[in-house]
Design an enzyme around this catalytic site. Structure first.
Site, PDB file in Angstrom:
ATOM      1  N   ASN A 212       0.866  -1.175   0.000  1.00 47.77           N
ATOM      2  CA  ASN A 212       0.000   0.000   0.000  1.00 47.77           C
ATOM      3  C   ASN A 212       0.908   1.232   0.000  1.00 47.77           C
ATOM      4  OD1 ASN A 212      -1.785   2.048   0.540  1.00 47.77           O
ATOM      5  ND2 ASN A 212      -2.376   1.312   2.592  1.00 47.77           N
TER       6      ASN A 212
ATOM      7  N   LYS B  97       0.135   4.252  -0.316  1.00 51.25           N
ATOM      8  CA  LYS B  97      -0.529   5.433   0.258  1.00 51.25           C
ATOM      9  C   LYS B  97      -0.310   6.660  -0.644  1.00 51.25           C
ATOM     10  CE  LYS B  97      -0.269   3.252   4.708  1.00 51.25           C
ATOM     11  NZ  LYS B  97      -0.298   3.341   6.143  1.00 51.25           N
TER      12      LYS B  97
ATOM     13  N   HIS C  86      -9.704   0.840   5.009  1.00 51.02           N
ATOM     14  CA  HIS C  86      -8.408   1.025   5.662  1.00 51.02           C
ATOM     15  C   HIS C  86      -8.593   1.974   6.841  1.00 51.02           C
ATOM     16  CE1 HIS C  86      -4.328   2.384   6.400  1.00 51.02           C
ATOM     17  NE2 HIS C  86      -3.924   1.276   5.799  1.00 51.02           N
TER      18      HIS C  86
ATOM     19  N   GLU D 115      -7.000   4.414   7.886  1.00 47.77           N
ATOM     20  CA  GLU D 115      -6.859   5.847   7.596  1.00 47.77           C
ATOM     21  C   GLU D 115      -8.126   6.392   6.940  1.00 47.77           C
ATOM     22  OE1 GLU D 115      -3.132   5.416   5.539  1.00 47.77           O
ATOM     23  OE2 GLU D 115      -2.210   4.891   7.449  1.00 47.77           O
TER      24      GLU D 115
ATOM     25  N   GLU E 218      -5.749  -5.227  10.580  1.00 53.44           N
ATOM     26  CA  GLU E 218      -4.754  -4.175  10.744  1.00 53.44           C
ATOM     27  C   GLU E 218      -5.048  -3.405  12.022  1.00 53.44           C
ATOM     28  OE1 GLU E 218      -2.613  -3.001   6.926  1.00 53.44           O
ATOM     29  OE2 GLU E 218      -4.339  -1.704   7.130  1.00 53.44           O
TER      30      GLU E 218
ATOM     31  N   GLY F 204       2.026   2.083  10.872  1.00 52.04           N
ATOM     32  CA  GLY F 204       2.980   3.193  10.761  1.00 52.04           C
ATOM     33  C   GLY F 204       3.664   3.567  12.063  1.00 52.04           C
TER      34      GLY F 204
ATOM     35  N   SER G  23       3.040  -2.232  10.486  1.00 52.48           N
ATOM     36  CA  SER G  23       4.487  -2.264  10.743  1.00 52.48           C
ATOM     37  C   SER G  23       5.143  -3.585  10.349  1.00 52.48           C
ATOM     38  CB  SER G  23       4.766  -1.945  12.219  1.00 52.48           C
ATOM     39  OG  SER G  23       4.366  -0.617  12.508  1.00 52.48           O
TER      40      SER G  23
HETATM   41  P1  PGA Z   1       2.579   0.214   7.758  1.00 53.30           P
HETATM   42  O1  PGA Z   1       1.112   0.436   7.109  1.00 53.30           O
HETATM   43  O2  PGA Z   1       3.130  -1.047   7.165  1.00 53.30           O
HETATM   44  O3  PGA Z   1       3.357   1.432   7.369  1.00 53.30           O
HETATM   45  O4  PGA Z   1       2.375   0.093   9.225  1.00 53.30           O
HETATM   46  C1  PGA Z   1       0.259  -0.636   6.864  1.00 53.30           C
HETATM   47  C2  PGA Z   1      -1.004  -0.166   6.205  1.00 53.30           C
HETATM   48  O5  PGA Z   1      -1.409   0.979   6.462  1.00 53.30           O
HETATM   49  O6  PGA Z   1      -1.617  -0.884   5.416  1.00 53.30           O
END
Ligand code: PGA
Length: 334
Positions: free
Chosen positions: A9, A11, A95, A97, A167, A173, A213
Site C-alpha cells: 500500500n 498510500k 483502511h 486511515e 490491521e 505506521g 508495521s
Molecule cells: P505500515 O502500514 O506497514 O506502514 O504500518 C500498513 C497499512 O497501512 O496498510
C-alpha cells in the site's frame, strides 16, 4: 488452499517517476515468485503508469479506495469501473486511515465492497481496533462489528471473493507490530466469524492478511502463523528491497506445513473453538487430540481451531506430537 498474498500500500507517496521506478524494481526482483502472490497499490495518479510497467508480469495492480457508484456527480471520486479499466484486480476498502481520518462509515464501506464485487474486482476489507479499544478488551467486538457490517447483504459466493486484512490501528505506521500470537488470535476469531456468516468452507478458504508495521525482519514470523495468509505492507513497500524481501519471506515453504497453535487455557471453565463455546471436558480432549487438529495450510483438514481471547489465555499448546507441548506466551517450553 490459501496461497500467501503480499500487498503493498503505497498510500499518498511518490510521483510518476518514483512510482515507475519502484514498480520496475519490484517487477524485476520478483520475476518468478514462488509460493506467493504480490500486488501493489499505487496512488490513483500513478495507476496507469504502473499498469504499463507491470504489464505481463506476475505482480498485480490494486487501488487504495473507490466510490460505490459506477459514475455520476461525485467530485473527486474514482469509480470501480475506472479502476477495472486501468487493470486493477483488487481494491483496499475500510483502511483505518479511511475510517479514522476521513470518517468513512461501516455503511459506506459495505456499499463499496458490494460495488467492487459487482465490477469483478476483489475487495480487500480492512478491520482493526485502536489502542484504546484493545486496552478496554474490545478487540473482538470491534473487528466483529466491522466484518459483519462490511459483509452485510453479501451472498456466500461474494463473501468467498473477498480478501480480509486485520490491521490493528495501533500498529499502522508506528513500528510496533502485533506479535504473531496477537495476530493469530484475531485471525482465528475472524475465521470463526466467517464460518458463522458464511460457511465452514468459507472460513477455510478466505485469505486474511496481517498489516501494521510489517518489515523484512518480522514478516517471516507473522506469516508463519497458520491463520495469517500474507501481509499488507505500508511503509516497507516503498523500498523495493524491503518489499521484495517481505514477499520472499511470506512465501509458502513447500513441504513444511505450518503448525497450528491451540490457544487454550487449561484452567479455564470455558474455551472456544472458533466461536463455538466448548465445555471444560472438551478442552481436555482437545488437549489430547492436538495432533489431530494440527494440519498444513494446504487445507488438508477442514474445521478451524481453538482460539481464546488473550485475556483468558494463560498458556498455549503447540501441536507437536500426540500430547502437544505446553509453552508460555513467548513460545518457550514450560
Ligand atoms: P505500515 O502500514 O506497514 O506502514 O504500518 C500498513 C497499512 O497501512 O496498510
Amino acid at each position: 488452499m490459501r496461497p500467501p498474498l503480499v500487498v503493498g500500500n503505497w498510500k499518498m507517496h511518490g510521483g510518476l517517476a518514483e512510482a515507475r521506478a519502484l514498480a520496475q524494481s519490484v517487477r524485476d526482483g520478483l520475476k518468478r515468485p514462488r509460493g506467493v502472490e504480490v500486488v501493489v497499490c499505487p496512488p490513483f495518479t500513478a495507476l496507469a503508469a504502473v499498469a504499463e510497467v507491470l504489464g505481463g508480469s506476475v505482480v498485480g495492480l490494486g487501488a487504495q479506495n473507490c466510490h460505490w457508484e459506477p459514475h455520476g456527480a461525485f467530485t473527486g471520486e474514482i469509480s470501480p469501473t475506472m479502476l477495472a479499466e486501468l487493470g486493477c484486480r483488487l481494491v483496499l476498502l475500510g483502511h483505518s486511515e479511511r475510517r479514522h481520518i476521513f470518517r468513512e462509515t461501516d455503511d459506506e464501506i459495505n456499499k463499496k465492497v458490494a460495488a467492487v464485487l459487482r465490477h469483478g474486482l476483489q475487495p480487500l476489507l480492512c478491520v482493526g481496533e485502536t489502542a484504546e479499544e484493545r486496552r478496554q478488551g474490545l478487540t473482538f467486538t470491534v473487528v466483529e462489528g466491522q466484518l459483519r457490517a462490511g459483509w452485510a447483504g453479501l451472498s456466500l459466493e461474494d463473501m468467498g471473493r473477498c480478501l480480509l486484512a486485520y490491521e490493528p490501528v495501533w500498529a499502522i505506521g508506528t513500528g510496533v507490530n502485533a506479535t504473531p500470537a496477537q495476530a493469530a488470535e484475531v485471525h482465528g476469531y475472524l475465521r470463526g466469524l466467517a464460518s458463522e456468516l458464511g460457511s465452514k468452507d468459507l472460513a477455510q478458504t478466505v485469505r486474511i492478511l496481517y498489516g501494521g508495521s510489517v518489515k523484512a525482519d518480522n514478516a517471516a514470523e507473522v506469516t508463519q502463523e497458520p491463520d495469517v495468509d500474507g501481509v499488507l505492507v505500508g511503509g516497507a513497500s516503498l523500498q523495493a528491497p524491503s518489499f521484495i524481501a517481505i514477499a520472499k519471506k511470506s512465501a509458502a515453504k513447500g513441504g513444511a506445513p505450518k503448525r497450528r497453535l491451540l490457544l487454550c487455557d487449561p484452567e479455564s471453565t470455558s474455551c472456544a473453538i472458533g466461536r463455538t463455546a466448548v465445555p471444560p471436558g472438551a478442552i481436555e480432549s482437545n488437549r489430547l487430540g492436538i495432533s489431530a487438529v494440527s494440519h498444513s495450510t494446504t487445507g488438508a483438514r477442514s474445521g478451524y481451531l481453538p482460539a481464546l481471547p488473550l485475556r483468558q489465555q494463560r498458556s498455549r499448546y503447540v501441536s507437536r506430537g500426540r500430547a502437544g507441548v505446553r509453552v508460555d506466551s513467548r513460545g518457550r517450553r514450560g
